[in-house]
Scaffold this motif. Structure first.
Motif, PDB file in Angstrom:
ATOM      1  N   LEU A  91     -28.761  16.733   6.896  1.00 24.98           N
ATOM      2  CA  LEU A  91     -28.440  15.410   7.419  1.00 24.98           C
ATOM      3  C   LEU A  91     -29.651  14.796   8.123  1.00 24.98           C
ATOM      4  N   GLU A  92     -30.559  14.326   7.305  1.00 23.22           N
ATOM      5  CA  GLU A  92     -31.758  13.648   7.797  1.00 23.22           C
ATOM      6  C   GLU A  92     -32.003  12.394   6.968  1.00 23.22           C
ATOM      7  N   GLY A  93     -32.547  11.363   7.613  1.00 19.25           N
ATOM      8  CA  GLY A  93     -32.799  10.117   6.906  1.00 19.25           C
ATOM      9  C   GLY A  93     -31.510   9.344   6.694  1.00 19.25           C
ATOM     10  N   PRO A  94     -31.584   8.188   6.014  1.00 22.72           N
ATOM     11  CA  PRO A  94     -30.375   7.381   5.739  1.00 22.72           C
ATOM     12  C   PRO A  94     -29.479   8.113   4.744  1.00 22.72           C
ATOM     13  N   SER A  95     -28.294   8.477   5.193  1.00 23.71           N
ATOM     14  CA  SER A  95     -27.404   9.316   4.378  1.00 23.71           C
ATOM     15  C   SER A  95     -26.170   8.557   3.913  1.00 23.71           C
ATOM     16  N   ALA A  96     -25.703   8.944   2.754  1.00 27.23           N
ATOM     17  CA  ALA A  96     -24.442   8.431   2.210  1.00 27.23           C
ATOM     18  C   ALA A  96     -23.780   9.570   1.452  1.00 27.23           C
ATOM     19  N   ILE A  97     -22.462   9.581   1.479  1.00 24.11           N
ATOM     20  CA  ILE A  97     -21.707  10.657   0.825  1.00 24.11           C
ATOM     21  C   ILE A  97     -20.795  10.076  -0.244  1.00 24.11           C
ATOM     22  N   ALA A  98     -20.807  10.716  -1.411  1.00 22.95           N
ATOM     23  CA  ALA A  98     -19.859  10.386  -2.470  1.00 22.95           C
ATOM     24  C   ALA A  98     -18.647  11.288  -2.289  1.00 22.95           C
ATOM     25  N   PHE A  99     -17.556  10.729  -1.797  1.00 19.25           N
ATOM     26  CA  PHE A  99     -16.316  11.485  -1.624  1.00 19.25           C
ATOM     27  C   PHE A  99     -15.544  11.426  -2.945  1.00 19.25           C
ATOM     28  N   VAL A 100     -15.380  12.562  -3.578  1.00 18.63           N
ATOM     29  CA  VAL A 100     -14.792  12.618  -4.920  1.00 18.63           C
ATOM     30  C   VAL A 100     -13.279  12.821  -4.830  1.00 18.63           C
ATOM     31  N   GLU A 101     -12.561  11.828  -5.284  1.00 17.26           N
ATOM     32  CA  GLU A 101     -11.094  11.945  -5.347  1.00 17.26           C
ATOM     33  C   GLU A 101     -10.618  12.238  -6.765  1.00 17.26           C
ATOM     34  N   GLY A 102     -11.462  11.946  -7.757  1.00 14.29           N
ATOM     35  CA  GLY A 102     -11.102  12.159  -9.152  1.00 14.29           C
ATOM     36  C   GLY A 102     -11.780  13.370  -9.749  1.00 14.29           C
ATOM     37  N   ASP A 103     -12.379  13.184 -10.908  1.00 19.52           N
ATOM     38  CA  ASP A 103     -13.010  14.278 -11.640  1.00 19.52           C
ATOM     39  C   ASP A 103     -14.409  14.544 -11.066  1.00 19.52           C
ATOM     40  N   PRO A 104     -14.650  15.722 -10.485  1.00 19.64           N
ATOM     41  CA  PRO A 104     -15.973  16.032  -9.934  1.00 19.64           C
ATOM     42  C   PRO A 104     -17.087  15.985 -10.979  1.00 19.64           C
ATOM     43  N   VAL A 105     -16.763  16.364 -12.215  1.00 22.06           N
ATOM     44  CA  VAL A 105     -17.765  16.341 -13.280  1.00 22.06           C
ATOM     45  C   VAL A 105     -18.219  14.916 -13.555  1.00 22.06           C
ATOM     46  N   GLU A 106     -17.265  14.001 -13.659  1.00 18.68           N
ATOM     47  CA  GLU A 106     -17.595  12.601 -13.918  1.00 18.68           C
ATOM     48  C   GLU A 106     -18.369  12.001 -12.756  1.00 18.68           C
ATOM     49  N   ALA A 107     -17.991  12.359 -11.533  1.00 11.78           N
ATOM     50  CA  ALA A 107     -18.715  11.859 -10.363  1.00 11.78           C
ATOM     51  C   ALA A 107     -20.153  12.370 -10.362  1.00 11.78           C
ATOM     52  N   ALA A 108     -20.331  13.644 -10.677  1.00 14.97           N
ATOM     53  CA  ALA A 108     -21.684  14.219 -10.733  1.00 14.97           C
ATOM     54  C   ALA A 108     -22.506  13.556 -11.830  1.00 14.97           C
ATOM     55  N   LYS A 109     -21.880  13.266 -12.954  1.00 21.81           N
ATOM     56  CA  LYS A 109     -22.577  12.570 -14.050  1.00 21.81           C
ATOM     57  C   LYS A 109     -23.025  11.178 -13.591  1.00 21.81           C
TER      58      LYS A 109
END
Length: 205
Positions: free
Chosen positions: A73-91
Motif C-alpha cells: 500500500l504505497e502510492g495512489p492505490s485503487a482496488i478492483a473488488f470482484v463480485e463476478g468472475d475473477p478470471v474475467e476481472a483479471a483479464k
C-alpha cells in the motif's frame, strides 16, 4: 476526515474485502480520470474499481483478516473488488494494463488466499467460467449421445432379429399349405385304391 467518517470508510472497505470473490490492488499513478472511467466500464459486471486511501485500507485489511496487501500500500492505490468472475476481472485488468502501462497490478487476494502478480497473470490466462461450462456441457452431451447409442444398439439388434424371423416365416409360409394340399391329394388316391381292392375281393367270392 472526521473520526466517524474514517470509521465508516474502514468498515465499508472491510466489508468489501470480506464479501468479494477476489480483490486486486493496483497503482494508478499517471492515469487520467477518463482512463480510470474506461477501466471501470471494462470491469463492469465482474468488478468495481475503487480509489482507496492506503492508511484506511491497511486498517480495513487488518480488520478483515487480509494480509495480501501487506507492504504493497504505497502510492495512489485503487482496488478492483470482484463480485463476478475473477478470471474475467483479471483479464480486464491485464488487457487494460497492456494498453495503459501506467496501471500497475501489485497483488491480490482470491477466497482468502494471497495472489502474486504472476498468479494474477496466470488467472487472467485461464478460460472463463462460461467457456468452461460450455466445454463441460459439450462433453456431457457427447457422453449422453454415446449412452443413448449404447442403449439403442441392443434394441436395434433385436429389431433386426425380429425382422429376420418375420421374413423367414413369410418365406416358409406358402410351402406349408402346398404340403398340406399334396397330402390331401394323396389321401383320395389311397382311398380309391382301397375301394378297388375291396371290389376285386368281392368278385372272387
Amino acid at each position: 476526515m472526521a473520526k466517524a467518517d474514517k470509521a465508516a470508510a474502514i468498515a465499508e472497505l472491510s466489508e468489501k474485502l470480506r464479501t468479494s470473490n477476489a480483490a486486486v490492488l493496483t497503482e494508478y499513478r499517471g492515469l487520467t480520470v477518463a482512463q480510470i472511467t474506461d477501466l471501470r466500464t471494462k470491469l463492469r459486471g465482474n468488478a468495481t474499481y475503487s480509489v482507496v486511501k492506503n492508511t484506511l485500507t491497511e486498517l480495513a485489511a487488518k480488520d478483515a483478516g487480509v494480509t495480501a496487501f501487506d507492504g504493497l500500500l504505497e502510492g495512489p492505490s485503487a482496488i478492483a473488488f470482484v463480485e463476478g468472475d475473477p478470471v474475467e476481472a483479471a483479464k480486464g485488468l491485464r488487457d487494460f494494463a497492456k494498453d495503459n502501462p501506467l496501471l500497475v497490478i501489485k497483488g491480490g487476494v482470491l477466497e482468502g488466499k494471497a495472489l502474486s502478480v504472476e498468479e494474477i497473470s496466470k488467472l487472467a490466462n485461464l478460460e472463463s467460467r462460461e467457456v468452461l461450462l460450455a466445454k463441460l456441457a459439450g462433453a456431457m452431451k457427447a457422453q449422453l449421445s454415446q449412452a443413448v447409442y449404447l442403449f439403442a444398439a441392443p434394441l436395434a439388434q433385436t429389431a433386426r432379429v425380429v425382422d429376420a424371423l418375420r421374413q423367414k416365416v413369410e418365406a416358409e409360409g406358402p410351402a406349408q399349405p402346398a404340403a398340406a394340399e399334396a397330402e390331401s391329394t394323396e389321401a383320395p388316391a389311397e382311398a380309391d385304391a382301397a375301394t378297388e381292392t375291396v371290389a376285386e375281393g368281392g368278385d372272387e367270392s
